[in-house]
Write an enzyme that holds these catalytic residues in place. Structure first.
Site, short mmCIF file in Angstrom:
data_model
loop_
_atom_site.label_atom_id
_atom_site.label_comp_id
_atom_site.label_asym_id
_atom_site.label_seq_id
_atom_site.Cartn_x
_atom_site.Cartn_y
_atom_site.Cartn_z
N ASP A 1 -0.01 -7.61 1.52
CA ASP A 1 0.51 -6.25 1.63
C ASP A 1 2.05 -6.25 1.70
O ASP A 1 2.64 -5.93 2.73
CB ASP A 1 -0.09 -5.55 2.86
N GLN B 1 1.18 6.18 11.87
CA GLN B 1 1.27 6.70 10.51
C GLN B 1 2.72 7.05 10.16
O GLN B 1 3.41 7.72 10.92
CB GLN B 1 0.38 7.94 10.34
N GLY B 2 3.16 6.56 9.01
CA GLY B 2 4.54 6.77 8.57
C GLY B 2 5.44 5.59 8.84
O GLY B 2 6.57 5.55 8.37
N ASP B 3 4.96 4.61 9.60
CA ASP B 3 5.75 3.40 9.88
C ASP B 3 5.44 2.28 8.89
O ASP B 3 6.12 1.24 8.89
CB ASP B 3 5.49 2.90 11.30
N SER B 4 4.41 2.45 8.05
CA SER B 4 4.04 1.42 7.08
C SER B 4 5.24 0.94 6.29
O SER B 4 6.10 1.72 5.90
CB SER B 4 3.01 1.98 6.08
N HIS C 1 0.81 -1.22 0.00
CA HIS C 1 0.00 0.00 0.00
C HIS C 1 0.84 1.27 0.00
O HIS C 1 0.31 2.37 -0.10
CB HIS C 1 -1.00 -0.01 1.17
#
Length: 261
Positions: free
Chosen positions: A120, A207-210, A75
């Site tokens: 993913d 958020q931002g660690d994906s 993603h």
């Protein structure tokens, strides 16, 4: 609760608007208040502690699967094919360091069949190798248990800003049954693995660690990657553990795809 209403742990930046930026998506039912604790509940990583960590310019993390291939989340990227728009930053915990190694992408390989639910994972080929250690991936479910480490430059609280310094935290394994109950059956057990402090929250990716890794020590004491940061409801909320791509399920496909890039 459908998976499309779950908050992905990436940023929406520029043309790569691949994640929800609203922490309470339209139409979602009310959820517990976020836990505003300082990755959430983590501490700074030491320089060189996780030398295979990579920060990607679209606002995701990743790891060096090989010295020229980064493993991240599907993603976080667009469709498979040539792509020179991504910059990988490696070799530092401080993203502002003059010692940072920056290399552009040349190709993307996104997991076949990825449609926003499961599968993913993705690979990014770099224009040149980065002379740093790589992180091996779990090829069996042997290590899909215990206490894991997560790391990234993402927000340290729900709705917070991205970090200059690499953060790390430890999160315990959450069983498929408990994770399914938490997410009302929204988990894909053979493709996803959950971790977090289920009842109390307070420690989590955000958020931002994906695309970054969830990892632990193997029987030899070496680090091994068991998960890829994927999604969750908010960050570090009680009753909502982090959901990660189960690397062992896709290890063979990941290695085969990397060999073709």
């Amino acid at each position: 609760m459908s998976r499309t209403r779950s908050v992905r742990r990436a940023l929406a930046t520029g043309a790569v608007a691949l994640a929800a930026v609203s922490l309470q998506p339209a139409g979602a039912s009310a959820a517990p208040a976020p836990v505003p604790t300082p990755i959430v509940g983590g501490v700074r990583a030491a320089q060189g502690e996780f030398p295979w960590m990579v920060r990607l310019s679209m606002g995701c993390g990743g790891t060096l699967l090989t010295q020229q291939v980064v493993l991240t989340a599907a993603h976080c990227v667009g469709a498979s094919g040539n792509n020179t728009s991504i910059t990988a930053t490696a070799g530092v915990v401080d993203l502002n360091s003059s010692s940072a190694i920056k290399v552009r992408s040349t190709k993307i390989y996104r997991a076949p069949g990825y449609n926003g639910s499961g599968k993913d994972w993705a690979l990014i080929k770099l224009a040149q190798p980065i002379n740093l250690p790589t992180l091996k991936i779990a090829e069996t479910k042997q290590y899909d248990n215990g206490t894991f480490t997560v790391a990234g430059w993402g927000a340290t609280r729900e709705g917070g800003g991205q970090q200059r310094y690499l953060m790390k935290a430890n999160v315990p394994f959450v069983s498929d049954a408990d994770c399914q109950a938490a997410y009302s059956g929204d988990i894909i057990p053979n493709e996803e693995i959950c971790a977090g402090r289920l009842d109390v929250g307070g420690v989590d990716t955000c958020q931002g660690d994906s695309g970054g890794p969830m990892f632990r020590r193997d029987d030899t004491g070496a680090w091994i990657q068991v998960g890829i940061t994927s999604w969750g409801i908010g960050c570090a909320r009680p009753d909502y553990p982090g959901v990660y791509t189960e690397v062992s399920t896709f290890a063979s496909a990941i290695k085969s795809a990397a060999a073709t890039l």
